[in-house]
Design a protein around this motif. Structure first.
Motif, PDB file in Angstrom:
ATOM      1  N   GLN A 106      40.400  43.923  28.140  1.00 51.14           N
ATOM      2  CA  GLN A 106      39.509  45.078  28.026  1.00 51.14           C
ATOM      3  C   GLN A 106      39.762  46.127  29.101  1.00 51.14           C
ATOM      4  N   ASN A 107      40.220  45.726  30.287  1.00 51.83           N
ATOM      5  CA  ASN A 107      40.293  46.636  31.425  1.00 51.83           C
ATOM      6  C   ASN A 107      41.690  46.838  31.983  1.00 51.83           C
ATOM      7  N   HIS A 108      42.728  46.507  31.262  1.00 56.52           N
ATOM      8  CA  HIS A 108      44.076  46.630  31.809  1.00 56.52           C
ATOM      9  C   HIS A 108      44.449  48.104  31.965  1.00 56.52           C
ATOM     10  N   PRO A 109      45.069  48.474  33.091  1.00 54.55           N
ATOM     11  CA  PRO A 109      45.431  49.878  33.315  1.00 54.55           C
ATOM     12  C   PRO A 109      46.390  50.441  32.267  1.00 54.55           C
ATOM     13  N   ASP A 110      47.248  49.603  31.684  1.00 56.07           N
ATOM     14  CA  ASP A 110      48.165  50.081  30.650  1.00 56.07           C
ATOM     15  C   ASP A 110      47.436  50.455  29.361  1.00 56.07           C
ATOM     16  N   LYS A 111      46.232  49.954  29.187  1.00 57.35           N
ATOM     17  CA  LYS A 111      45.419  50.248  27.993  1.00 57.35           C
ATOM     18  C   LYS A 111      44.280  51.205  28.348  1.00 57.35           C
ATOM     19  N   ASN A 112      44.522  52.105  29.300  1.00 53.57           N
ATOM     20  CA  ASN A 112      43.545  53.095  29.768  1.00 53.57           C
ATOM     21  C   ASN A 112      42.343  52.462  30.456  1.00 53.57           C
ATOM     22  N   GLY A 113      42.534  51.297  31.057  1.00 56.14           N
ATOM     23  CA  GLY A 113      41.480  50.672  31.838  1.00 56.14           C
ATOM     24  C   GLY A 113      41.573  51.108  33.292  1.00 56.14           C
ATOM     25  N   SER A 114      40.599  50.721  34.058  1.00 55.09           N
ATOM     26  CA  SER A 114      40.532  51.099  35.464  1.00 55.09           C
ATOM     27  C   SER A 114      41.418  50.174  36.302  1.00 55.09           C
ATOM     28  N   GLN A 115      42.259  50.787  37.133  1.00 54.02           N
ATOM     29  CA  GLN A 115      43.103  49.998  38.015  1.00 54.02           C
ATOM     30  C   GLN A 115      42.254  49.278  39.063  1.00 54.02           C
ATOM     31  N   TYR A 116      41.210  49.940  39.550  1.00 51.70           N
ATOM     32  CA  TYR A 116      40.331  49.344  40.555  1.00 51.70           C
ATOM     33  C   TYR A 116      39.627  48.108  39.993  1.00 51.70           C
ATOM     34  N   LEU A 117      39.092  48.219  38.767  1.00 51.38           N
ATOM     35  CA  LEU A 117      38.415  47.071  38.155  1.00 51.38           C
ATOM     36  C   LEU A 117      39.390  45.933  37.881  1.00 51.38           C
ATOM     37  N   SER A 118      40.583  46.258  37.459  1.00 56.37           N
ATOM     38  CA  SER A 118      41.559  45.194  37.206  1.00 56.37           C
ATOM     39  C   SER A 118      41.937  44.486  38.507  1.00 56.37           C
ATOM     40  N   GLN A 119      41.982  45.220  39.621  1.00 57.33           N
ATOM     41  CA  GLN A 119      42.243  44.579  40.916  1.00 57.33           C
ATOM     42  C   GLN A 119      41.093  43.653  41.294  1.00 57.33           C
ATOM     43  N   LYS A 120      39.861  44.093  41.043  1.00 57.89           N
ATOM     44  CA  LYS A 120      38.698  43.255  41.352  1.00 57.89           C
ATOM     45  C   LYS A 120      38.680  42.006  40.474  1.00 57.89           C
ATOM     46  N   ILE A 121      39.069  42.136  39.212  1.00 60.99           N
ATOM     47  CA  ILE A 121      39.121  40.986  38.307  1.00 60.99           C
ATOM     48  C   ILE A 121      40.184  40.001  38.788  1.00 60.99           C
ATOM     49  N   ASN A 122      41.346  40.517  39.194  1.00 59.73           N
ATOM     50  CA  ASN A 122      42.412  39.655  39.744  1.00 59.73           C
ATOM     51  C   ASN A 122      41.937  38.944  41.004  1.00 59.73           C
ATOM     52  N   GLN A 123      41.247  39.683  41.865  1.00 58.16           N
ATOM     53  CA  GLN A 123      40.751  39.097  43.108  1.00 58.16           C
ATOM     54  C   GLN A 123      39.711  38.015  42.818  1.00 58.16           C
ATOM     55  N   ALA A 124      38.825  38.255  41.842  1.00 52.75           N
ATOM     56  CA  ALA A 124      37.812  37.261  41.482  1.00 52.75           C
ATOM     57  C   ALA A 124      38.461  35.983  40.963  1.00 52.75           C
ATOM     58  N   LYS A 125      39.498  36.137  40.130  1.00 53.94           N
ATOM     59  CA  LYS A 125      40.206  34.961  39.614  1.00 53.94           C
ATOM     60  C   LYS A 125      40.862  34.181  40.747  1.00 53.94           C
ATOM     61  N   ASP A 126      41.498  34.884  41.678  1.00 51.74           N
ATOM     62  CA  ASP A 126      42.151  34.214  42.804  1.00 51.74           C
ATOM     63  C   ASP A 126      41.140  33.454  43.667  1.00 51.74           C
ATOM     64  N   ILE A 127      39.991  34.058  43.914  1.00 52.75           N
ATOM     65  CA  ILE A 127      38.972  33.405  44.751  1.00 52.75           C
ATOM     66  C   ILE A 127      38.433  32.162  44.061  1.00 52.75           C
ATOM     67  N   LEU A 128      38.164  32.246  42.763  1.00 55.49           N
ATOM     68  CA  LEU A 128      37.628  31.072  42.061  1.00 55.49           C
ATOM     69  C   LEU A 128      38.674  29.977  41.903  1.00 55.49           C
TER      70      LEU A 128
END
Length: 136
Positions: A106-128
């Motif tokens: 839903q939020n990938h930058p290549d699909k017009n999603g937010s780069q900031y949100l995708s970074q936060k999603i990646n960070q959340a996955k790494d932390i969990l």
């Protein structure tokens, strides 16, 4: 004459530290994900008290109106990936990957999603993935 005393004190301190470390590890292994969540300030409830709330009240209760924290915590990572209190018991790597994949679609930058949100999603996955809440 002083050297044997210093060596004896050093060996005694090392033995006490090893004994304490082993005891602490033994206690830590007995902790459940619910106990770890409680220690990290994550509220875990087993009853559904949403009967008297409107959908907006429920959303405000579940998702606080605040920005991202300076350093992401496990609590914030759970909020970002949409993992609720009653799902912490069954939290495993498959659930984290599924939630991550769904949000990234839903939020990938290549699909017009937010780069900031995708970074936060990646960070959340790494932390969990590194979290002790995760059953591997």
């Amino acid at each position: 004459m002083v050297l044997p005393i210093i060596a004896g004190l050093g060996i005694t301190v090392a033995a006490l530290m090893a004994k304490t470390t082993i005891a602490a590890c033994g206690r830590y292994r007995k902790l459940t994900p619910q106990m770890i969540a409680a220690m990290n300030g994550i509220k875990v409830s087993y009853h559904d008290d949403t009967n008297n709330l409107t959908i907006y009240d429920e959303l405000r209760r579940r998702f606080p109106n605040s920005g991202f924290e300076e350093k992401m915590t496990e609590r914030e990572a759970l909020l970002i990936l949409g993992i609720e209190e009653h799902e912490i018991d069954s939290l495993d790597s498959k659930m984290v990957k599924d939630r991550y994949r769904k949000l990234m679609i839903q939020n990938h930058p290549d699909k017009n999603g937010s780069q900031y949100l995708s970074q936060k999603i990646n960070q959340a996955k790494d932390i969990l993935e590194k979290s002790y809440l995760l059953k591997k």
